[in-house]
Design an enzyme around this catalytic site. Structure first.
Site, PDB file in Angstrom:
ATOM      1  CD  GLU A 263      -2.808  -1.401   2.339  1.00 42.06           C
ATOM      2  OE1 GLU A 263      -2.787  -0.527   3.232  1.00 42.06           O
ATOM      3  OE2 GLU A 263      -3.539  -2.415   2.392  1.00 42.06           O
TER       4      GLU A 263
ATOM      5  CD  GLU B 268      -3.443  -6.369   2.963  1.00 42.35           C
ATOM      6  OE1 GLU B 268      -4.379  -5.706   3.484  1.00 42.35           O
ATOM      7  OE2 GLU B 268      -2.246  -6.181   3.253  1.00 42.35           O
TER       8      GLU B 268
END
Length: 346
Positions: free
Chosen positions: A185, A277
């Site tokens: 991220e 994810e």
């Protein structure tokens, strides 16, 4: 000469893998010294990415962080669905001590590998600019300092890299191929390494890659680039020679391109794509009652190039939410029992 030999070896391994997976191309890994087994698994992901029908989306489940990692969540999924997810995820973070731990995550990863499952490892990294340790969400970190020799930040960063490498080397000695997903991220601003100057970030990624690959001999890693969905999903990509797989992290009930942004940009990168994810509802306080049929339907319709996914744990997990048997029963999904045994043979 070495490059030519590596290409020949890769082609030969691709041909062997094709006995089990007829469409598998011979893919060159980011690390040209990757083990034959690492190459087989990379070739398998490339094969999944080329399939138009049949089983082509590999299922996965994150276990837990640090000493919380265990196989109970996989057992609960099996009890509920009759299937084992193909991919197990662990994380080296030790939040209680503001440090890293590898022993328990490695034990869990090795056991699942022995049972015929694939393994992905990540780490919620400590901020090396913070002398107290931890600092996952610290602001104002200058990434250049990580690579500036002679500074305390650089010394702490190298110590952190050595801890990570030590854990990954244990898995290497045990014969485990690892999908290694660092700096996840990175396009978002919530972790200390996130939303930085892309050029500087890429230098830090490449430094880790070179240190692990060349100095630490970690030839069992497949490097996974996993930004969050949203803007700049391809902006932090370190280059074809430093990445093996790509993905997106997404926490939302809605599996469409209006709610999950950046798919087209990251799909343009020449690597197999997955959801690194996934969690229903959002990043906080999910109710745990999501209909996972919506997820697979959305992947089929809106994200057809997906070749793997990993559900997050707790109330985002496949163990907790609804209709997960229908998800894992879906004919496009690859579960542990569907993985070719050749992937686990040295």
């Amino acid at each position: 000469m070495n490059n030519d030999l590596n290409r020949i070896r890769s082609l030969a391994l691709g041909a062997v893998l094709c006995l089990a997976c007829p469409l598998a191309p011979a893919a060159e890994p980011a690390n040209s010294d990757a083990t034959p087994q690492t190459r087989k698994i990379l070739n398998y992901f490339h094969d999944l990415a080329t399939r138009k029908e049949g089983r082509r989306m590999l299922s996965g489940q994150f276990s837990d962080f640090g000493n919380g990692a265990n196989l109970r969540i996989m057992e609960r999924i099996h009890e509920k669905t009759g299937h084992w997810p193909a991919l197990l995820g662990v994380d080296y973070a030790d939040f209680a001590r503001g440090s890293l731990t590898t022993k328990v995550p490695n034990q869990v990863a090795l056991e699942y590998w022995k049972q015929g499952g694939l393994v992905t490892v990540m780490a919620h990294l400590n901020n090396p600019a913070n002398p107290k340790g931890g600092g996952l969400r610290d602001k104002g970190v200058n990434l250049d300092d990580l690579l500036r020799e002679g500074t305390e930040t650089h010394a702490r960063w190298m110590q952190e890299l050595d801890l990570l490498a030590g854990g990954l080397q244990e898995l290497r000695k045990a014969g485990v191929v690892v999908l290694w997903r660092p700096f996840h991220e990175m396009n978002g601003g919530w972790f200390w390494w996130g939303a930085k100057d892309p050029e500087t970030f890429i230098k830090v990624w490449r430094h880790m890659f070179d240190y692990f690959s060349k100095s630490k001999g970690l030839d069992n890693l497949l490097w996974v680039y996993g930004p969050n969905h949203g803007p700049n999903t391809a902006k932090y990509y370190a280059g074809d020679g430093y990445v093996d797989l790509t993905g997106l992290d997404a926490y939302t009930d809605f599996i469409d391109r209006q709610h999950i942004k950046g798919y087209e940009e990251i799909l343009a990168l020449p690597k197999p794509f997955g959801f690194t994810e996934y969690g229903p509802h959002g990043p906080q306080n999910p109710p745990g009652d999501y209909d996972y049929r919506r997820f697979i339907a959305g992947l089929r319709k809106e994200f057809p190039k997906t070749c793997f996914f990993m559900a997050w744990n707790a109330k985002w997990s496949l163990a907790t939410n609804q209709f997960t048997k229908e998800l894992l029963d879906d004919p496009v999904v690859v579960n542990r029992e569907d993985l070719p045994p050749i992937l686990f043979k040295p």
